[in-house]
Scaffold this motif. Structure first.
Motif, short mmCIF file in Angstrom:
data_model
loop_
_atom_site.label_atom_id
_atom_site.label_comp_id
_atom_site.label_asym_id
_atom_site.label_seq_id
_atom_site.Cartn_x
_atom_site.Cartn_y
_atom_site.Cartn_z
N LYS A 130 0.83 -1.22 0.00
CA LYS A 130 0.00 0.00 0.00
C LYS A 130 0.86 1.26 0.00
CE LYS A 130 -3.68 2.20 2.70
NZ LYS A 130 -4.55 2.05 3.90
N LYS A 131 1.97 1.21 0.74
CA LYS A 131 2.84 2.39 0.87
C LYS A 131 4.26 1.93 1.13
CE LYS A 131 3.57 6.45 3.85
NZ LYS A 131 3.03 7.22 4.99
N VAL A 132 5.23 2.59 0.48
CA VAL A 132 6.64 2.27 0.68
C VAL A 132 7.42 3.58 0.88
CG1 VAL A 132 8.71 1.18 -0.26
CG2 VAL A 132 6.45 0.24 -0.81
N VAL A 133 8.21 3.61 1.94
CA VAL A 133 9.12 4.73 2.19
C VAL A 133 10.53 4.16 2.20
CG1 VAL A 133 9.83 6.57 3.76
CG2 VAL A 133 7.40 5.98 3.55
N SER A 134 11.41 4.72 1.37
CA SER A 134 12.78 4.22 1.27
C SER A 134 13.75 5.35 1.56
CB SER A 134 13.02 3.65 -0.13
OG SER A 134 14.30 3.06 -0.22
N ILE A 135 14.72 5.08 2.42
CA ILE A 135 15.71 6.08 2.84
C ILE A 135 17.07 5.72 2.25
CG2 ILE A 135 16.85 7.16 4.81
CD1 ILE A 135 13.86 7.79 4.58
N GLU A 136 17.75 6.71 1.67
CA GLU A 136 19.06 6.49 1.07
C GLU A 136 20.01 7.60 1.51
OE1 GLU A 136 22.17 5.07 -0.59
OE2 GLU A 136 20.29 3.94 -0.75
N ASP A 137 21.28 7.23 1.75
CA ASP A 137 22.26 8.22 2.21
C ASP A 137 23.23 8.66 1.11
OD1 ASP A 137 23.63 5.56 2.50
OD2 ASP A 137 25.28 6.87 3.11
N ASP A 138 23.43 7.81 0.10
CA ASP A 138 24.39 8.13 -0.95
C ASP A 138 23.77 9.08 -1.97
OD1 ASP A 138 25.58 7.50 -3.78
OD2 ASP A 138 27.09 6.80 -2.36
N LEU A 179 5.36 5.07 -3.76
CA LEU A 179 6.75 4.98 -3.31
C LEU A 179 7.34 6.36 -3.08
CD1 LEU A 179 9.50 3.56 -2.86
CD2 LEU A 179 9.80 3.58 -5.36
N THR A 180 7.90 6.57 -1.89
CA THR A 180 8.60 7.81 -1.56
C THR A 180 10.04 7.48 -1.24
OG1 THR A 180 6.58 8.78 -0.61
CG2 THR A 180 8.67 9.80 -0.02
N VAL A 181 10.98 8.09 -1.98
CA VAL A 181 12.41 7.89 -1.75
C VAL A 181 12.98 9.18 -1.17
CG1 VAL A 181 14.63 7.29 -2.76
CG2 VAL A 181 12.53 6.27 -3.67
N CYS A 182 13.60 9.10 0.00
CA CYS A 182 14.14 10.27 0.70
C CYS A 182 15.64 10.09 0.94
CB CYS A 182 13.44 10.48 2.04
SG CYS A 182 11.65 10.64 1.93
N ARG A 183 16.36 11.20 0.94
CA ARG A 183 17.79 11.14 1.24
C ARG A 183 18.03 11.70 2.63
NH1 ARG A 183 22.18 14.59 1.04
NH2 ARG A 183 24.16 13.44 1.09
N ARG A 184 18.82 10.98 3.42
CA ARG A 184 19.24 11.44 4.74
C ARG A 184 20.72 11.12 4.90
NH1 ARG A 184 15.03 13.24 4.04
NH2 ARG A 184 13.17 13.29 5.36
N ASP A 185 21.46 12.01 5.53
CA ASP A 185 22.89 11.77 5.76
C ASP A 185 23.08 10.60 6.71
OD1 ASP A 185 23.73 13.85 4.12
OD2 ASP A 185 23.64 15.33 5.75
N GLU A 186 24.18 9.88 6.52
CA GLU A 186 24.50 8.76 7.39
C GLU A 186 24.63 9.23 8.83
OE1 GLU A 186 27.97 5.36 8.03
OE2 GLU A 186 27.97 6.62 6.24
N GLU A 193 22.49 9.77 12.70
CA GLU A 193 21.20 9.86 13.37
C GLU A 193 20.07 10.22 12.43
OE1 GLU A 193 20.95 12.10 16.95
OE2 GLU A 193 22.77 11.26 17.80
N ALA A 194 20.33 11.13 11.50
CA ALA A 194 19.28 11.53 10.55
C ALA A 194 18.81 10.34 9.72
CB ALA A 194 19.80 12.64 9.63
N TYR A 195 19.74 9.41 9.47
CA TYR A 195 19.42 8.24 8.67
C TYR A 195 18.60 7.22 9.46
CZ TYR A 195 20.30 4.16 5.66
OH TYR A 195 20.16 3.06 4.87
N PHE A 196 19.13 6.76 10.58
CA PHE A 196 18.40 5.69 11.28
C PHE A 196 17.17 6.19 12.03
CE2 PHE A 196 22.16 6.48 14.09
CZ PHE A 196 21.51 6.91 15.26
N ASN A 197 17.10 7.50 12.29
CA ASN A 197 15.91 8.06 12.94
C ASN A 197 14.86 8.53 11.95
OD1 ASN A 197 16.62 7.65 15.62
ND2 ASN A 197 17.76 9.57 15.75
#
Length: 232
Positions: A74-82, A98-105, A107-111
């Motif tokens: 129904k919904k997918v959120v994917s986090i990428e750091d590179d 599908l939502t693809v978001c970028r977060r720096d490696e 705390e921002a990434y795993f949180n």
């Protein structure tokens, strides 16, 4: 020279698993060109049995798996750091749920998982900071859900994976390990699935397990007898 029986085995891998194309072209796709995750084939076949139409999926690390899940859930959120990987996949992916978001490696990434008010039915840990991601995933896992930890066999050589597996096991999740070959690789690895004890996903099929790729019992009776007589 290879025996005819051995060549039958090789042809099954070529045709049913499309492993030759996957290795040579470095793509994660099935024989029809559909995207599949970079998990082991046994894990992919097991996970493909379930109905995810009302499920929410969160991924640490995007890739072909993001489209695999988006086509099912129904919904997918994917986090990428590179940054380069993120730019590539964000341009390539075009799926409404599908939502693809970028977060720096870090705390921002795993949180990043806490940016949503929702819990997730499937959480995939296949990127950076796997131990911290595992700890965060436990807190956001919906009742009856599961967490997928890919490359879990690295627990034998990496303290990061020791910590990740330890976090998941400490949450009283049921661990099932799927060993075997996977797309693109010429060696085996392990994908582990950690289930809540009240796991309740429904199958897409009337029976479970369904016949896997290359399975003898997926053939008709006459063809199965011929195949068995010639190869077994």
């Amino acid at each position: 020279m290879f025996s005819d029986k051995f060549m039958t085995f090789i042809e099954m891998w070529r045709k049913e698993y499309a492993i030759e194309r996957s290795i040579d072209e470095k793509i994660c796709a099935d024989k029809n060109g559909n995207p599949i995750p970079w998990y082991t084939y046994p894990a992919i076949e097991y996970l493909s049995q379930f109905d995810y139409s009302e499920k929410r999926v969160f991924e640490y690390g995007c890739g072909s798996s993001s489209l695999f899940w988006a086509e099912r859930a129904k919904k997918v959120v994917s986090i990428e750091d590179d940054p380069e990987w993120f730019a590539k996949w964000r341009e390539t992916f075009n799926h409404p749920n599908l939502t693809v978001c970028r977060r720096d490696e870090g705390e921002a990434y795993f949180n990043a998982i806490f940016e949503s008010s929702e819990a997730f039915d499937v959480i995939v840990i296949d990127g950076k900071c796997r131990a911290d991601c595992a700890a965060a995933a436990i807190r956001k896992l919906a009742p009856g859900g599961m967490i997928i930890l890919d490359d879990s066999d690295r627990v034998n050589t990496s303290q990061e994976y020791v910590r990740a597996v330890g976090e998941l096991r400490s949450a009283n999740l049921l661990q099932v390990d799927f060993y075997g070959f996977c797309p693109m690789n010429v060696y085996t690895k392990t994908t582990s699935v950690f289930f809540r004890r009240d796991f309740d996903f429904k199958s897409l099929h009337a029976v479970q397990p369904i016949n896997g790729l290359g399975n003898l019992w997926s053939m008709g009776r006459k063809k199965r007898k011929q195949f068995f007589k010639s190869n077994c």
